[in-house]
Design a protein around this motif. Structure first.
Motif, mmCIF file in Angstrom:
data_model
loop_
_atom_site.group_PDB
_atom_site.id
_atom_site.type_symbol
_atom_site.label_atom_id
_atom_site.label_comp_id
_atom_site.label_asym_id
_atom_site.label_seq_id
_atom_site.Cartn_x
_atom_site.Cartn_y
_atom_site.Cartn_z
ATOM 1 N N VAL A 1 0.016 4.984 5.167
ATOM 2 C CA VAL A 1 0.445 4.532 3.846
ATOM 3 C C VAL A 1 0.524 3.013 3.850
ATOM 4 O O VAL A 1 0.577 2.378 4.907
ATOM 5 C CB VAL A 1 1.820 5.134 3.464
ATOM 6 C CG1 VAL A 1 1.739 6.634 3.348
ATOM 7 C CG2 VAL A 1 2.885 4.726 4.480
ATOM 8 N N LYS A 2 0.553 2.420 2.676
ATOM 9 C CA LYS A 2 0.651 0.974 2.551
ATOM 10 C C LYS A 2 1.987 0.594 1.941
ATOM 11 O O LYS A 2 2.458 1.227 0.997
ATOM 12 C CB LYS A 2 -0.495 0.428 1.696
ATOM 13 C CG LYS A 2 -1.805 0.293 2.448
ATOM 14 C CD LYS A 2 -2.812 -0.532 1.651
ATOM 15 C CE LYS A 2 -4.070 -0.786 2.474
ATOM 16 N NZ LYS A 2 -5.041 -1.637 1.736
ATOM 17 N N ASP A 3 2.602 -0.441 2.511
ATOM 18 C CA ASP A 3 3.817 -1.027 1.968
ATOM 19 C C ASP A 3 3.500 -2.496 1.733
ATOM 20 O O ASP A 3 3.616 -3.327 2.629
ATOM 21 C CB ASP A 3 4.984 -0.860 2.940
ATOM 22 C CG ASP A 3 6.298 -1.337 2.339
ATOM 23 O OD1 ASP A 3 6.270 -1.857 1.216
ATOM 24 O OD2 ASP A 3 7.340 -1.199 3.016
ATOM 25 N N GLY A 4 3.078 -2.792 0.525
ATOM 26 C CA GLY A 4 2.573 -4.131 0.260
ATOM 27 C C GLY A 4 1.237 -4.306 0.963
ATOM 28 O O GLY A 4 0.294 -3.536 0.769
ATOM 29 N N GLU B 1 -0.041 -1.745 6.487
ATOM 30 C CA GLU B 1 -0.441 -0.350 6.603
ATOM 31 C C GLU B 1 0.277 0.264 7.790
ATOM 32 O O GLU B 1 0.332 -0.338 8.872
ATOM 33 C CB GLU B 1 -1.957 -0.239 6.794
ATOM 34 C CG GLU B 1 -2.460 1.202 6.734
ATOM 35 C CD GLU B 1 -3.974 1.283 6.768
ATOM 36 O OE1 GLU B 1 -4.520 1.255 7.888
ATOM 37 O OE2 GLU B 1 -4.590 1.351 5.686
ATOM 38 N N GLN C 1 2.982 7.348 8.557
ATOM 39 C CA GLN C 1 4.139 8.037 7.981
ATOM 40 C C GLN C 1 4.045 9.527 8.293
ATOM 41 O O GLN C 1 3.009 10.145 8.128
ATOM 42 C CB GLN C 1 4.193 7.835 6.472
ATOM 43 C CG GLN C 1 5.296 8.638 5.772
ATOM 44 C CD GLN C 1 5.387 8.316 4.303
ATOM 45 O OE1 GLN C 1 5.809 7.228 3.933
ATOM 46 N NE2 GLN C 1 4.982 9.254 3.452
ATOM 47 N N LYS D 1 19.542 3.186 1.269
ATOM 48 C CA LYS D 1 18.478 4.052 0.801
ATOM 49 C C LYS D 1 18.756 5.506 1.183
ATOM 50 O O LYS D 1 19.123 5.798 2.316
ATOM 51 C CB LYS D 1 17.137 3.617 1.387
ATOM 52 C CG LYS D 1 16.688 2.224 0.946
ATOM 53 C CD LYS D 1 15.350 1.864 1.574
ATOM 54 C CE LYS D 1 14.892 0.479 1.122
ATOM 55 N NZ LYS D 1 13.598 0.090 1.748
ATOM 56 N N THR E 1 10.880 11.383 4.957
ATOM 57 C CA THR E 1 9.819 10.783 5.771
ATOM 58 C C THR E 1 10.389 9.908 6.871
ATOM 59 O O THR E 1 11.564 9.528 6.846
ATOM 60 C CB THR E 1 8.872 9.923 4.909
ATOM 61 O OG1 THR E 1 9.582 8.730 4.480
ATOM 62 C CG2 THR E 1 8.381 10.678 3.702
ATOM 63 N N ARG F 1 8.655 6.444 9.092
ATOM 64 C CA ARG F 1 7.487 5.579 9.194
ATOM 65 C C ARG F 1 7.558 4.730 10.452
ATOM 66 O O ARG F 1 8.641 4.332 10.883
ATOM 67 C CB ARG F 1 7.391 4.642 7.983
ATOM 68 C CG ARG F 1 7.152 5.318 6.660
ATOM 69 C CD ARG F 1 7.097 4.276 5.550
ATOM 70 N NE ARG F 1 6.767 4.866 4.260
ATOM 71 C CZ ARG F 1 6.600 4.152 3.152
ATOM 72 N NH1 ARG F 1 6.736 2.837 3.188
ATOM 73 N NH2 ARG F 1 6.295 4.758 2.016
#
Length: 674
Positions: free
Chosen positions: A547-550, A553, A556, A641, A646, A648
């Motif tokens: 997955v991408k966070d900003g 990569e 996850q 949070k 999930t 990561r």
């Protein structure tokens, strides 16, 4: 089976039992079966294989799952000396101890409410208790057990070490005598009285509101750092009522001590000390104190020492500790662990009897407070406990502090079961045909009915009592001489289960030689074959993706479903019990329910990106802890949070293994490559 037996030290105090050398023929503290412990001490401490579960195997800080004896055997074999011991063993109080288990929030439901800026319904935060262990002993077996443990602990203490043993009124006075035998009366230092609660009314007698902590040293040379506490306002007001021109508070103190002495010169006058006393200081020091303004003359022309409050460390701490509160329901350090002790208690002990860099050990580690405080105070630590809940709780606590340590598991049979009390209950259902038998002594767990032999009594070792877990000659002799003669006359066969055995051939030969007065056959069975069925891994479905966070990569892992039979069994038992209680009071009961996904039953996840082999020591590259409210702590750092199901990686490393822990403490490891 033990690899070998590590001997206790040969040199001993008078009255201490050692390898093949007893100075006294009778123990100081006399009670039934007091001498049964001698045979085990002659044999030595059992040394077992030790498996590295987490870490690199090079750390001085250890978290060990195993019993006190086998842990001490490991330390002695590796020549590891402990500088300070604090133990808070079972109190022989007859109490059962439970851990509060919280069902986490369903991540999907919790996130939806959070996004809608709604309130999380506090009624959804449901909990049940899981019994961790029963502090149920008869006095004689408890004292033998403690005697052997204390001898083992002494064997790994350094020459300047001290030991603090925390007990209460049930058994403390007896253990004090054992410690006199083992450490020597001359090495007794203090009895600390810790006021653990406020006074409260009870039906008979005065309220029991304190514990006792007995302090002994290994020798007459030991580490000691005097401890102080702030003066109370009442003390300051009473004794430090004077102020100088700068506002500094001071008291006028006596300059004499008992004895006899010569006069001294004060402000040009030669003054005799009062009868039966002498001046504490030499003339040279008196002149220096006068020059510094620290000696003044009172209105009746007597010299006094001017003692400033701000030059003092505080009041010297004595043996009554009423200034340390227990861990209450609102305490920040509370982790819902039965018998948890406050950090302030251990901080005082560790500061008083060790220096930075020294090794502090707790062989009944419980919630891990000793290890956590030792780490914070720059000491090395060893945490030992038989309970998996203790190991997990301590491991997470130390990770949160950023401490480095290795997790070891002693292969002494304890690892076969995660929870002694629940496993004992489970065993009764796993041993086919086992039933309660009123006509049998409590020594026998029950009986099995067969067409050939009729009623067959069954002996099971007590998983909480190390003296019965190992089947050796003394235990076998007790079965033959004490338990079997009281069986019904028509008994043809008995079954004796064991977890560990000194030598099956040796015990079978012993049976042939000693079991001559009855016609009863003795069948030996290995309990480990039954215990294997107690541990059942949870069922987990998941999927892995990038997955991408900003611009970043990362990998996850998403947990799709989680099913734990043991957790569901605990919840079902809780619902049945609670419903029955509610019905008896004419109330309705809302049962505790779990979603189809079952993610509420997960409290912790970890990814290992370095080792793919399932049984290799664990390396946690990233871990997520879900608190009872559903919020996450990632690699020891709390967040605001809610868990979304999930975990990561924090970089582009590919996860190789996943470890998932359910809310009852069971862990399952999954190969992510298969």
């Amino acid at each position: 089976m033990a690899i070998k037996y590590v001997p206790y030290p040969v040199r001993a105090l008078e009255g201490q039992a050692v390898l093949d050398n007893f100075v006294r023929t009778r123990r100081v503290l006399r009670y039934r079966d007091a001498n049964q412990v001698y045979e085990r001490i002659r044999r030595g401490m059992p040394l077992y294989e030790v498996e590295l579960k987490e870490g690199d195997g090079k750390n001085d800080n250890l978290v060990m799952r195993g019993e006190c004896l086998s842990a001490c055997a490991y330390l002695k074999e590796h020549d590891i000396k402990v500088d300070l011991v604090y133990i808070d063993p079972p109190f022989a109080s007859g109490a059962d101890y439970a851990k509060k288990v919280y069902v986490r929030r369903n991540p999907k439901v919790a996130e939806a409410i959070h996004e809608a800026e709604g309130e999380l319904d506090i009624d959804e935060l449901r909990a049940f208790e899981e019994k961790m262990y029963g502090d149920i002993w008869d006095k004689e077996r408890y004292l033998n057990w403690m005697y052997e443990n204390l001898c083992a602990i002494k064997a790994v203490m350094s020459d300047t070490a001290s030991i603090y043993v925390h007990l209460d009124y049930h058994i403390g006075h007896y253990v004090k005598i054992l410690m006199d035998e083992i450490f020597g009366e001359q090495n007794f230092s203090s009895e600390i009285i810790w006021k653990r609660t406020t006074s409260h009314a009870q039906k008979e007698g005065f309220a029991n509101i304190h514990d006792s902590i007995f302090v002994y040293h290994k020798s007459d040379e030991y580490i000691w750092n005097q401890q102080y506490k702030e003066h109370s306002e009442e003390h300051v007001k009473k004794y430090y009522s004077n102020e100088d021109e700068d506002g500094r508070k001071y008291a006028l103190d006596n300059l004499t001590a008992p004895g006899s002495g010569e006069p001294r010169m004060f402000f040009g006058r030669l003054i005799d000390p009062p009868a039966g006393t002498h001046w504490r200081y030499s003339q040279e020091n008196i002149d220096k104190l006068i020059e510094e303004g620290l000696i003044v003359m009172t209105s009746n022309n007597r010299p006094r020492f001017k003692r400033y409050l701000d030059t003092l460390q505080g009041s010297v701490i004595g043996g009554i500790w009423d200034d340390i509160a227990p861990v209450n329901s609102q305490a920040e350090e509370r982790i819902d662990y039965a018998t948890q002790k406050p950090e302030a208690l251990l901080e005082r002990i560790i500061k008083a009897s060790s220096d930075e860099g020294m090794l502090v050990a707790d062989f009944f580690g419980g919630s891990g407070v000793t290890a956590a405080v030792a780490a914070r105070l720059s000491r090395k630590f060893i945490h030992v406990d038989i309970g998996i809940n203790s190991i997990i709780t301590t491991r997470d606590r130390l990770k949160k502090q950023g401490a480095a340590f290795d997790v070891l598991e002693v292969k002494d049979g304890v690892q076969m079961y995660r929870n002694p009390v629940q496993t004992m209950d489970k065993l009764k259902s796993l041993i086919k045909g086992l039933r309660n038998e009123d006509q049998l002594d409590k020594f026998w767990e029950g009986s099995i009915m067969t067409t050939k032999d009729g009623m067959v009594p069954v002996y099971l070792p007590n998983l909480m009592d190390s003296s019965t877990r190992l089947l050796d000659k003394p235990l076998m002799n007790r079965i033959i001489r004490e338990a079997m003669p009281d069986l019904p006359d028509d008994t043809k066969r008995v079954i004796v289960y064991y977890i560990d055995i000194t030598s099956r051939e040796e015990i079978e030969q012993f049976i042939r030689e000693q079991n001559t007065e009855t016609m009863i056959e003795i069948e030996l069975r290995d309990l480990k074959q039954v215990l294997d069925e107690v541990v059942v891994n949870d069922e987990i479905t998941f999927h892995t993706e990038t997955v991408k966070d900003g611009l970043l990569e990362m990998w996850q892992v998403t947990i799709d479903t989680f099913v734990s039979d043991r957790v569901m069994t605990r919840i079902r038992e809780y619902n049945e019990r609670s419903a029955a209680q509610a019905q008896s009071k004419g109330r309705n009961y809302k049962p505790l329910t779990i979603s189809d996904e079952g993610l509420e039953c997960i409290e912790w996840l970890s990814l290992d990106c370095e080792q793919a082999e399932l049984n290799a020591p664990w390396h946690s590259n990233v871990e997520v802890y879900i608190d009872k409210n559903g919020y996450t702590t990632i690699n020891g750092k709390p967040t605001n949070k809610l868990w979304d199901g999930t975990i990561r990686t924090l970089d582009d490393l590919k996860p190789l293994r996943l470890k998932v822990r359910n809310i009852c403490g069971d862990e399952t490891v999954i190969d992510l490559l298969s």
